[in-house]
Design an enzyme around this catalytic site. Structure first.
Site, PDB file in Angstrom:
ATOM      1  CE  LYS A   1       8.742  -7.753   2.089  1.00  0.00           C
ATOM      2  NZ  LYS A   1       9.275  -6.459   3.213  1.00  0.00           N
TER       3      LYS A   1
ATOM      4  CB  SER B   1      10.718  -6.448   6.875  1.00  0.00           C
ATOM      5  OG  SER B   1      10.184  -5.985   8.085  1.00  0.00           O
TER       6      SER B   1
ATOM      7  CB  SER C   1       7.811  -8.810   6.300  1.00  0.00           C
ATOM      8  OG  SER C   1       8.661  -7.566   5.931  1.00  0.00           O
TER       9      SER C   1
END
Length: 386
Positions: free
Chosen positions: A32, A133, A109
């Protein structure tokens, strides 16, 4: 690699070395874009952050641990802006496409990391989990999602959102690479007797009754002791969610205040509105939320002390379509946070995994005592054994 799913950030490739031999050898790692990786910028899903980032000269210690264990880096992945959503959208870099159902949101996310794994571009997706997330995109994409015990993994060189809730987390397609990950990052092994599974009736009552019945039947079919309880805490789910959101909004404002004050126009309107909400909270509201958090944490510690694992639905409702109205996204986020906030408030680990014999996209979660991460894995293996 042609990224038809918009899982990865469009950065030029840089050489990121890894150990030739190790427990994660042969596994591809997608990271990420909140973690620093030498040779790459870190954008956190925001164009202004990207412009100010520069190319990093060192790699986040957790990422380096995975590389040293033999994982092969394949790219940095898309994320909701500032990691501050559960939907997967991003006005700067676009919404990744859910490989399981392209009509649905990918969840966020850690949207790109989940999509990279679901699409077969990676075996390990490294992301973060503040309010769900990791767990939510894992559920939406039919993956395994692990939110570790808070504070158990190294979070240096990771851009924060709400530090008292933030944890690095992982998604994989099956339990075996997740078990290898837990070992590689140093989670302690457990030799405790098999725990009983606790089913909180107030939580299962919030989801579709047929789905709840299927989940509970799946639990019972594994032959493990299952018992029911009215609730796991004296505070209602709504009040717990409100306390969680209050603390989250205050910390998110503190983490992003400088960016907001310098470049408010560079932040998507919905993200900016949430940041502003955090700026307007008074100290008494935050103190009251902290008191609820302390009460819940004490109650959950007492409950989980007795070799108990709590079973939870991962999602409160079916995910919306990617072209849904903002009101649908808000309703989905609000409903899911009531379930997803529990791990954050308690600092406890949670492991989400698909229930394959249930109709539709059904994800079950196991929620355990702090540092019981490997025990959750052992229970999940029993529950999913053929």
């Amino acid at each position: 690699m042609r990224d038809l799913w918009n899982a990865f950030m469009p950065y030029p490739d840089a050489d990121v070395g890894h150990a030739a031999i190790g427990p994660l050898s042969g596994l591809r790692l997608a990271v990420k874009d909140l973690f620093d990786v030498a040779g790459y910028p870190t954008a956190a899903g925001n164009a202004a952050v990207l412009a100010a980032s520069g190319i990093k000269t060192s790699t986040a210690p957790l990422v380096q641990t995975l590389l040293d264990a033999g994982a092969c880096f394949v790219g940095k992945t898309n994320t909701d802006e500032l990691a501050y959503s559960l939907i997967g959208g991003n006005i700067h870099f676009g919404m990744p496409i859910n490989p399981r159902d392209p009509h649905l949101i990918p969840g966020g996310s850690s949207s790109g990391s989940a999509v990279a794994v679901a699409a077969g571009f990676a075996d390990i997706g490294l992301g973060t989990d503040t309010s769900g997330s990791i767990r939510l995109p894992a559920a939406v994409n039919g993956l395994i999602g692990w939110r570790p015990t808070h504070g158990s993994l190294d979070d240096r060189a990771l851009r924060p959102l709400a530090p008292s809730f933030d944890v690095p987390g992982f998604v994989t397609r099956s339990l075996e690479p997740m078990a290898a990950l837990m070992s590689a990052v140093g989670m302690p092994a457990v030799n405790d007797p098999p725990p009983s599974i606790l089913v909180p009736e107030d939580i299962f009552a919030t989801i579709d009754g047929a789905v709840a019945d299927e989940m509970i039947a799946s639990l019972r079919s594994a032959g493990m002791p299952v018992r029911r309880t009215n609730a796991i805490a004296s505070v209602s789910l709504s009040d717990l969610a409100l306390a969680f959101i209050t603390i989250l909004q205050r910390e998110a404002w503190e983490s992003n205040r400088t960016l907001f004050e310098r470049s408010p126009e560079a932040i998507a309107p919905d993200i900016a509105a949430r940041l502003l909400s955090g700026s307007r909270l008074d100290d008494e509201e935050v103190r009251e939320a902290g008191s609820i958090r302390e009460l819940f944490s004490a109650e959950i510690d007492a409950l989980l002390r007795e070799s108990v694992v709590v079973a939870l639905p991962t999602l409160a409702m079916n995910p919306p379509r990617r072209d849904a109205e903002p009101e649908s996204f808000a309703a989905f986020r609000s409903a899911c946070i009531k379930l997803l906030c529990l791990s954050g408030l308690g600092g406890c680990p949670q492991l989400a995994f698909p229930i394959v014999n249930c109709a539709g996209n059904v994800s079950l979660s196991l929620f355990g005592a702090r540092s019981a991460d490997r025990m959750l894995m052992n229970v999940a293996r029993q529950l999913t054994a053929e």
